[in-house]
Design a protein around this motif. Structure first.
Motif, PDB file in Angstrom:
ATOM      1  N   LEU A 135      -7.892  17.713   3.747  1.00  0.00           N
ATOM      2  CA  LEU A 135      -7.878  16.422   3.060  1.00  0.00           C
ATOM      3  C   LEU A 135      -7.665  15.277   4.030  1.00  0.00           C
ATOM      4  N   ARG A 136      -6.809  15.462   5.038  1.00  0.00           N
ATOM      5  CA  ARG A 136      -6.555  14.391   6.000  1.00  0.00           C
ATOM      6  C   ARG A 136      -7.835  14.011   6.741  1.00  0.00           C
ATOM      7  N   ASP A 137      -8.747  14.973   6.925  1.00  0.00           N
ATOM      8  CA  ASP A 137     -10.013  14.672   7.592  1.00  0.00           C
ATOM      9  C   ASP A 137     -10.893  13.789   6.715  1.00  0.00           C
ATOM     10  N   VAL A 138     -10.888  14.065   5.423  1.00  0.00           N
ATOM     11  CA  VAL A 138     -11.686  13.243   4.502  1.00  0.00           C
ATOM     12  C   VAL A 138     -11.102  11.834   4.426  1.00  0.00           C
ATOM     13  N   ALA A 139      -9.764  11.733   4.391  1.00  0.00           N
ATOM     14  CA  ALA A 139      -9.140  10.416   4.401  1.00  0.00           C
ATOM     15  C   ALA A 139      -9.478   9.666   5.685  1.00  0.00           C
ATOM     16  N   ALA A 140      -9.540  10.395   6.804  1.00  0.00           N
ATOM     17  CA  ALA A 140      -9.891   9.758   8.079  1.00  0.00           C
ATOM     18  C   ALA A 140     -11.324   9.240   8.061  1.00  0.00           C
ATOM     19  N   VAL A 141     -12.210   9.930   7.349  1.00  0.00           N
ATOM     20  CA  VAL A 141     -13.586   9.451   7.210  1.00  0.00           C
ATOM     21  C   VAL A 141     -13.596   8.059   6.571  1.00  0.00           C
ATOM     22  N   LEU A 142     -12.778   7.882   5.524  1.00  0.00           N
ATOM     23  CA  LEU A 142     -12.695   6.566   4.887  1.00  0.00           C
ATOM     24  C   LEU A 142     -12.215   5.511   5.873  1.00  0.00           C
ATOM     25  N   VAL A 143     -11.174   5.849   6.637  1.00  0.00           N
ATOM     26  CA  VAL A 143     -10.630   4.890   7.590  1.00  0.00           C
ATOM     27  C   VAL A 143     -11.679   4.514   8.629  1.00  0.00           C
ATOM     28  N   MET A 144     -12.384   5.501   9.153  1.00  0.00           N
ATOM     29  CA  MET A 144     -13.360   5.237  10.210  1.00  0.00           C
ATOM     30  C   MET A 144     -14.529   4.402   9.708  1.00  0.00           C
ATOM     31  N   TRP A 162       2.076  13.783   7.950  1.00  0.00           N
ATOM     32  CA  TRP A 162       0.926  12.918   7.729  1.00  0.00           C
ATOM     33  C   TRP A 162       1.098  12.219   6.405  1.00  0.00           C
ATOM     34  N   GLU A 163       0.891  10.907   6.408  1.00  0.00           N
ATOM     35  CA  GLU A 163       0.963  10.135   5.174  1.00  0.00           C
ATOM     36  C   GLU A 163      -0.434   9.701   4.784  1.00  0.00           C
ATOM     37  N   PRO A 164      -0.804   9.869   3.515  1.00  0.00           N
ATOM     38  CA  PRO A 164      -2.159   9.509   3.095  1.00  0.00           C
ATOM     39  C   PRO A 164      -2.390   8.013   3.216  1.00  0.00           C
ATOM     40  N   PRO A 165      -3.471   7.602   3.878  1.00  0.00           N
ATOM     41  CA  PRO A 165      -3.737   6.179   4.017  1.00  0.00           C
ATOM     42  C   PRO A 165      -4.523   5.621   2.845  1.00  0.00           C
ATOM     43  N   VAL A 166      -4.298   4.363   2.536  1.00  0.00           N
ATOM     44  CA  VAL A 166      -5.188   3.607   1.664  1.00  0.00           C
ATOM     45  C   VAL A 166      -5.714   2.496   2.553  1.00  0.00           C
ATOM     46  N   PRO A 167      -6.819   2.717   3.243  1.00  0.00           N
ATOM     47  CA  PRO A 167      -7.177   1.869   4.367  1.00  0.00           C
ATOM     48  C   PRO A 167      -7.844   0.572   3.976  1.00  0.00           C
ATOM     49  N   PRO A 168      -7.365  -0.554   4.467  1.00  0.00           N
ATOM     50  CA  PRO A 168      -8.098  -1.808   4.339  1.00  0.00           C
ATOM     51  C   PRO A 168      -9.107  -1.928   5.465  1.00  0.00           C
ATOM     52  N   PRO A 169     -10.231  -2.633   5.231  1.00  0.00           N
ATOM     53  CA  PRO A 169     -11.257  -2.713   6.245  1.00  0.00           C
ATOM     54  C   PRO A 169     -10.979  -3.734   7.317  1.00  0.00           C
ATOM     55  N   VAL A 210       0.861  -1.176   0.000  1.00  0.00           N
ATOM     56  CA  VAL A 210       0.000   0.000   0.000  1.00  0.00           C
ATOM     57  C   VAL A 210       0.898   1.226   0.000  1.00  0.00           C
ATOM     58  N   GLY A 211       1.380   1.594  -1.164  1.00  0.00           N
ATOM     59  CA  GLY A 211       2.360   2.659  -1.268  1.00  0.00           C
ATOM     60  C   GLY A 211       1.738   4.042  -1.248  1.00  0.00           C
ATOM     61  N   VAL A 212       2.486   4.994  -0.738  1.00  0.00           N
ATOM     62  CA  VAL A 212       2.025   6.371  -0.662  1.00  0.00           C
ATOM     63  C   VAL A 212       1.861   6.973  -2.052  1.00  0.00           C
ATOM     64  N   ASP A 213       2.734   6.616  -2.981  1.00  0.00           N
ATOM     65  CA  ASP A 213       2.704   7.233  -4.305  1.00  0.00           C
ATOM     66  C   ASP A 213       1.364   7.031  -5.002  1.00  0.00           C
ATOM     67  N   ILE A 214       0.878   5.808  -4.999  1.00  0.00           N
ATOM     68  CA  ILE A 214      -0.377   5.547  -5.702  1.00  0.00           C
ATOM     69  C   ILE A 214      -1.544   6.194  -4.974  1.00  0.00           C
ATOM     70  N   ALA A 215      -1.499   6.258  -3.653  1.00  0.00           N
ATOM     71  CA  ALA A 215      -2.558   6.928  -2.908  1.00  0.00           C
ATOM     72  C   ALA A 215      -2.576   8.418  -3.188  1.00  0.00           C
ATOM     73  N   GLU A 216      -1.413   9.005  -3.378  1.00  0.00           N
ATOM     74  CA  GLU A 216      -1.332  10.451  -3.595  1.00  0.00           C
ATOM     75  C   GLU A 216      -2.027  10.857  -4.888  1.00  0.00           C
ATOM     76  N   ARG A 217      -1.945  10.022  -5.920  1.00  0.00           N
ATOM     77  CA  ARG A 217      -2.621  10.372  -7.172  1.00  0.00           C
ATOM     78  C   ARG A 217      -4.132  10.471  -6.951  1.00  0.00           C
ATOM     79  N   TYR A 218      -4.660   9.520  -6.232  1.00  0.00           N
ATOM     80  CA  TYR A 218      -6.091   9.526  -5.912  1.00  0.00           C
ATOM     81  C   TYR A 218      -6.439  10.730  -5.035  1.00  0.00           C
ATOM     82  N   LEU A 219      -5.627  10.978  -4.012  1.00  0.00           N
ATOM     83  CA  LEU A 219      -5.932  12.034  -3.064  1.00  0.00           C
ATOM     84  C   LEU A 219      -5.773  13.427  -3.654  1.00  0.00           C
ATOM     85  N   ARG A 220      -4.917  13.593  -4.634  1.00  0.00           N
ATOM     86  CA  ARG A 220      -4.830  14.895  -5.303  1.00  0.00           C
ATOM     87  C   ARG A 220      -6.154  15.244  -5.965  1.00  0.00           C
ATOM     88  N   ASP A 221      -6.744  14.275  -6.648  1.00  0.00           N
ATOM     89  CA  ASP A 221      -8.048  14.519  -7.259  1.00  0.00           C
ATOM     90  C   ASP A 221      -9.114  14.720  -6.190  1.00  0.00           C
TER      91      ASP A 221
END
Length: 211
Positions: A146-155, A196-203, A115-126
């Protein structure tokens, strides 16, 4: 000519193995054995090692394929939504659906470090563009980052479980958390200092959320 044919065969084998891996991880989970995967793909296990180097290499290829084909386009499409608030809600909901659908693969990717940061960053930029558009439209509070929106996904992914195959809990808690993004509430406390590193969260269940 023989060299061209070998390369062509390698490309076809790689695509077939990756497709088989995505399907197999979804069905079996991260404990999938390479011997079983090779049998599904109709190749020898030596071919898998030759093309991917290791089991971790195969997991990374499968993860990047799914993320690039099924998740990244969601944020790209949301940027074109006529209503940015609807675009933000839709991209988060669709992202949750795709991650939940591939929870076995996402758990394997997390365990192997794919789960690399690079691929997550492309998604998170959009996704950040969609968030900012929704804020400019007055649909999202301006102190949300943006980190708050990413946290919504994680939660929300923390409630993903096999006993809810239709995703009722995902939809319920996403709606609850999205309410917190609307303007009018008191200002948020400041975030923690530091990077802060953008997460690509697994459930959870098949996958535990990113901390």
């Amino acid at each position: 000519m023989p060299e061209i044919r070998r390369r062509s065969d390698a490309v076809r084998n790689r695509a077939r193995i990756v497709a088989a891996a995505v399907s197999a991880f979804d069905e079996v989970g991260p404990q999938l054995r390479l011997d079983d995967l090779a049998e599904r793909a109709g190749v020898g296990v030596a071919t898998v090692y030759r093309l991917f180097g290791s089991r971790d290499g195969l997991v990374q290829a499968a993860f990047e394929t799914v993320f690039g084909a099924e998740i990244e386009p969601l944020a790209q499409a949301a940027r074109e939504a006529p209503d940015p608030a609807t675009g933000l809600r839709d991209v988060l909901g669709a992202t949750l659906e795709r991650v939940a659908a591939h929870r076995g693969l996402f758990r394997a990717a997390r365990e192997t470090g794919a789960v690399g940061v690079d691929i997550a960053e492309r998604y998170l930029r959009d996704l950040d563009d969609v968030l900012r558009a929704a804020q400019r439209a007055g649909a999202v509070r301006t102190d949300v980052a943006l980190r708050d929106v990413a946290a919504v996904l994680v939660m929300v992914l923390a409630v993903v479980r096999d006993g809810d195959p239709d995703g009722a809990d995902r939809r319920r808690y996403l709606s609850l958390l999205l309410d917190g993004l609307r303007p009018g509430a008191p200002a948020l406390p400041p975030p923690a200092p530091g990077g802060w590193e953008p997460p690509v969260p697994p459930p959870r269940g098949e996958c535990s959320p990113v901390g």
